[in-house]
Structures are given as structure tokens and as C-alpha cells.
Motif scaffolding. Sequence first.
Motif, PDB file in Angstrom:
ATOM      1  N   LEU A 117       0.847  -1.191   0.000  1.00 48.22           N
ATOM      2  CA  LEU A 117       0.000   0.000   0.000  1.00 48.22           C
ATOM      3  C   LEU A 117       0.887   1.247   0.000  1.00 48.22           C
ATOM      4  CD1 LEU A 117      -2.589  -0.988   2.765  1.00 48.22           C
ATOM      5  CD2 LEU A 117      -2.830  -1.272   0.285  1.00 48.22           C
ATOM      6  N   PRO A 118       0.473   2.323  -0.648  1.00 47.58           N
ATOM      7  CA  PRO A 118       1.247   3.565  -0.614  1.00 47.58           C
ATOM      8  C   PRO A 118       1.171   4.200   0.774  1.00 47.58           C
ATOM      9  CG  PRO A 118      -0.804   3.876  -1.833  1.00 47.58           C
ATOM     10  CD  PRO A 118      -0.702   2.411  -1.544  1.00 47.58           C
ATOM     11  N   PRO A 119       2.238   4.881   1.210  1.00 50.34           N
ATOM     12  CA  PRO A 119       2.277   5.413   2.570  1.00 50.34           C
ATOM     13  C   PRO A 119       1.142   6.371   2.910  1.00 50.34           C
ATOM     14  CG  PRO A 119       4.301   5.926   1.358  1.00 50.34           C
ATOM     15  CD  PRO A 119       3.463   5.086   0.481  1.00 50.34           C
ATOM     16  N   ASP A 120       0.713   7.193   1.958  1.00 51.56           N
ATOM     17  CA  ASP A 120      -0.371   8.138   2.263  1.00 51.56           C
ATOM     18  C   ASP A 120      -1.674   7.409   2.569  1.00 51.56           C
ATOM     19  OD1 ASP A 120       1.256  10.342   2.007  1.00 51.56           O
ATOM     20  OD2 ASP A 120       0.847  10.595  -0.131  1.00 51.56           O
ATOM     21  N   LEU A 121      -1.916   6.290   1.885  1.00 55.81           N
ATOM     22  CA  LEU A 121      -3.101   5.490   2.187  1.00 55.81           C
ATOM     23  C   LEU A 121      -2.962   4.849   3.563  1.00 55.81           C
ATOM     24  CD1 LEU A 121      -5.782   4.171   1.521  1.00 55.81           C
ATOM     25  CD2 LEU A 121      -4.538   2.405   0.233  1.00 55.81           C
ATOM     26  N   VAL A 122      -1.760   4.381   3.887  1.00 60.21           N
ATOM     27  CA  VAL A 122      -1.519   3.779   5.195  1.00 60.21           C
ATOM     28  C   VAL A 122      -1.783   4.794   6.310  1.00 60.21           C
ATOM     29  CG1 VAL A 122       0.255   2.808   6.725  1.00 60.21           C
ATOM     30  CG2 VAL A 122       0.085   2.033   4.348  1.00 60.21           C
ATOM     31  N   ILE A 123      -1.366   6.038   6.099  1.00 60.23           N
ATOM     32  CA  ILE A 123      -1.617   7.098   7.082  1.00 60.23           C
ATOM     33  C   ILE A 123      -3.124   7.244   7.314  1.00 60.23           C
ATOM     34  CG2 ILE A 123      -1.547   9.601   7.431  1.00 60.23           C
ATOM     35  CD1 ILE A 123       1.214   9.550   6.025  1.00 60.23           C
ATOM     36  N   GLU A 124      -3.883   7.241   6.226  1.00 58.25           N
ATOM     37  CA  GLU A 124      -5.339   7.363   6.325  1.00 58.25           C
ATOM     38  C   GLU A 124      -5.941   6.162   7.062  1.00 58.25           C
ATOM     39  OE1 GLU A 124      -9.251   7.398   3.378  1.00 58.25           O
ATOM     40  OE2 GLU A 124      -7.264   7.798   2.547  1.00 58.25           O
ATOM     41  N   LEU A 125      -5.503   4.963   6.705  1.00 61.20           N
ATOM     42  CA  LEU A 125      -6.040   3.748   7.318  1.00 61.20           C
ATOM     43  C   LEU A 125      -5.699   3.666   8.798  1.00 61.20           C
ATOM     44  CD1 LEU A 125      -5.208   1.192   4.473  1.00 61.20           C
ATOM     45  CD2 LEU A 125      -7.419   2.252   4.975  1.00 61.20           C
ATOM     46  N   LEU A 126      -4.486   4.067   9.139  1.00 67.54           N
ATOM     47  CA  LEU A 126      -4.101   4.059  10.551  1.00 67.54           C
ATOM     48  C   LEU A 126      -4.933   5.064  11.340  1.00 67.54           C
ATOM     49  CD1 LEU A 126      -0.206   3.778  10.297  1.00 67.54           C
ATOM     50  CD2 LEU A 126      -1.815   1.994  11.012  1.00 67.54           C
ATOM     51  N   GLY A 127      -5.304   6.154  10.697  1.00 59.19           N
ATOM     52  CA  GLY A 127      -6.190   7.112  11.349  1.00 59.19           C
ATOM     53  C   GLY A 127      -7.535   6.491  11.681  1.00 59.19           C
ATOM     54  N   HIS A 128      -8.071   5.700  10.727  1.00 59.33           N
ATOM     55  CA  HIS A 128      -9.331   4.989  10.981  1.00 59.33           C
ATOM     56  C   HIS A 128      -9.162   4.006  12.135  1.00 59.33           C
ATOM     57  CE1 HIS A 128     -11.077   6.847   7.566  1.00 59.33           C
ATOM     58  NE2 HIS A 128     -10.499   6.094   6.646  1.00 59.33           N
ATOM     59  N   ARG A 129      -8.020   3.302  12.152  1.00 59.68           N
ATOM     60  CA  ARG A 129      -7.791   2.312  13.215  1.00 59.68           C
ATOM     61  C   ARG A 129      -7.693   2.993  14.575  1.00 59.68           C
ATOM     62  NH1 ARG A 129      -6.289  -2.895  12.709  1.00 59.68           N
ATOM     63  NH2 ARG A 129      -5.703  -3.938  14.656  1.00 59.68           N
ATOM     64  N   ILE A 130      -7.010   4.107  14.627  1.00 57.52           N
ATOM     65  CA  ILE A 130      -6.866   4.846  15.883  1.00 57.52           C
ATOM     66  C   ILE A 130      -8.236   5.260  16.416  1.00 57.52           C
ATOM     67  CG2 ILE A 130      -6.078   7.053  16.835  1.00 57.52           C
ATOM     68  CD1 ILE A 130      -3.550   6.680  15.015  1.00 57.52           C
ATOM     69  N   ALA A 131      -9.093   5.767  15.528  1.00 51.62           N
ATOM     70  CA  ALA A 131     -10.439   6.173  15.954  1.00 51.62           C
ATOM     71  C   ALA A 131     -11.224   4.977  16.483  1.00 51.62           C
ATOM     72  CB  ALA A 131     -11.175   6.824  14.783  1.00 51.62           C
ATOM     73  N   ALA A 132     -11.105   3.821  15.801  1.00 47.08           N
ATOM     74  CA  ALA A 132     -11.817   2.615  16.236  1.00 47.08           C
ATOM     75  C   ALA A 132     -11.277   2.118  17.571  1.00 47.08           C
ATOM     76  CB  ALA A 132     -11.687   1.524  15.173  1.00 47.08           C
ATOM     77  N   LEU A 133      -9.946   2.174  17.746  1.00 52.91           N
ATOM     78  CA  LEU A 133      -9.353   1.738  19.011  1.00 52.91           C
ATOM     79  C   LEU A 133      -9.808   2.631  20.157  1.00 52.91           C
ATOM     80  CD1 LEU A 133      -5.704   0.923  17.851  1.00 52.91           C
ATOM     81  CD2 LEU A 133      -7.317  -0.704  18.847  1.00 52.91           C
ATOM     82  N   GLU A 134      -9.856   3.934  19.908  1.00 54.85           N
ATOM     83  CA  GLU A 134     -10.309   4.863  20.953  1.00 54.85           C
ATOM     84  C   GLU A 134     -11.743   4.553  21.375  1.00 54.85           C
ATOM     85  OE1 GLU A 134      -7.610   8.794  19.756  1.00 54.85           O
ATOM     86  OE2 GLU A 134      -9.609   8.505  18.879  1.00 54.85           O
ATOM     87  N   GLN A 135     -12.573   4.212  20.396  1.00 55.74           N
ATOM     88  CA  GLN A 135     -13.960   3.863  20.702  1.00 55.74           C
ATOM     89  C   GLN A 135     -14.032   2.556  21.482  1.00 55.74           C
ATOM     90  OE1 GLN A 135     -16.602   3.882  17.331  1.00 55.74           O
ATOM     91  NE2 GLN A 135     -18.212   2.795  18.413  1.00 55.74           N
ATOM     92  N   ASN A 136     -13.257   1.561  21.049  1.00 59.60           N
ATOM     93  CA  ASN A 136     -13.240   0.270  21.745  1.00 59.60           C
ATOM     94  C   ASN A 136     -12.780   0.424  23.192  1.00 59.60           C
ATOM     95  OD1 ASN A 136     -14.060  -0.988  19.422  1.00 59.60           O
ATOM     96  ND2 ASN A 136     -12.026  -1.742  18.862  1.00 59.60           N
TER      97      ASN A 136
END
Length: 215
Positions: A117-136
Motif C-alpha cells: 500500500l502507498p504510505p499516504d493510504l496507510v496514514i489514512e487507514l491508521l487514522g481509521h484504526r486509531i479512531a476505532a481503538l479509541e472507541q473500543n
Amino acid sequence: MATKRKVNNLLALAVLSVIVERPMHRYEIASKLKERGKDRDMDIKWGSLYTVVQNMAKAGFLEEIGSERDGARPERVIYRITEAGRAEMREWTTELIADPELEATRFTAGLSILGVLPPDLVIELLGHRIAALEQNIAEVRRELAELAGGLPRLFTVETEYGLAMLDAELRWTRSFRAELVEGTFPDLGFWRRMHVENIDPAEVFELVERGELPE
């Protein structure tokens, strides 16, 4: 080193953990496991319950003590734990607590091939993961607060541990994403080039093996 067990499926340990209370049939076992949240603790596959119970009976960990019928429903066999089953439960729990074992996760699998995956997409995806982890994490904290009022801590330590693991993952993920955003991650330049120039993966692996990864 993990012991090779007669029934090497964590669902078997989950069954032992509830049937030790009193004899039960399979439907009651399943109900108790769901009620206690064991499907979250042990990654239970419910379709395996019938086979696991049968195998545990064959192994001598459970024994049939009778059956019951509710109306027109099929007859339900009632099982109870044996002394061998009690010993198995204690020995297995001892091993799980004492012996660390690396366990692959879906996140680990994704990280292992992150370069596709390109790094900019990874940055976006990790942002989604961080938000989900915070909710969990917020949900687990609420659950722990509710449990603390009605259960001894002995029965909530697995939830505490799960929360600690989520907190650790959140910290690491935030740190990793920050490296990508700030440009401090090693080889980030070449990682971007891989995707901008559509460099063949075979060429990338050849460079890595030769230790010639360019900037």
C-alpha cells in the motif's frame, strides 16, 4: 512449549470452565458461555461445540449422566465434568498463564506486507484504526466500571488485560502514524517511489536482499 492435548481447542477449556459448576446439556453450555462472554475471551467457533463436547467425552473429561426432553424437541444429553476434566482444566490454565506464546493477529498480518500500500493510504487507514481503538477502549472502560460494582476483581482481570493490550496498540499505532506523517520513518522516500514509479516487487526484494535499498 505447549502441551499436545487430547482436545486441543480452547472451546474445550471454555466448556470445562462453565460445566464445572453443575451438569449441563450442550444448549445450556452454549447459553452459559455467551452469558459469561467466553466467546470474546477465547475466540469460540460455535459450530464446533457439538464435536468438541463429544471429543471431550471420548477423552474422559466429561461423562453422560442422563438426558431430558422438552416437548417435541430432540432428546438432550446431560454431561458432567470428571476428575480427569478438572485436572485438565487446571493444567491447561497453568500452561496458558505461565508460558508466553506469540500469537499472530490480523493486524500483524497486515503490517507484514504493508509495502503493498502507498504510505499516504496507510496514514489514512491508521487514522481509521486509531479512531476505532479509541472507541473500543472507551467501551471496555465503561464495561469495567459497570462490572466493578457487582463482581470481584478476580472475575474481571481478563477484561483489564484486554484493555491494557488495546491501550498499548493505540500508543504504538499513534507513534507509527506520526513517523509517517512527519517523514521520520526510515525508507519512506523509497516506499513512496515504489508506488509512484510502479516499481516491480521482484526488483524491490532483490534490492533488499542485496542491501542496496536506495533513498
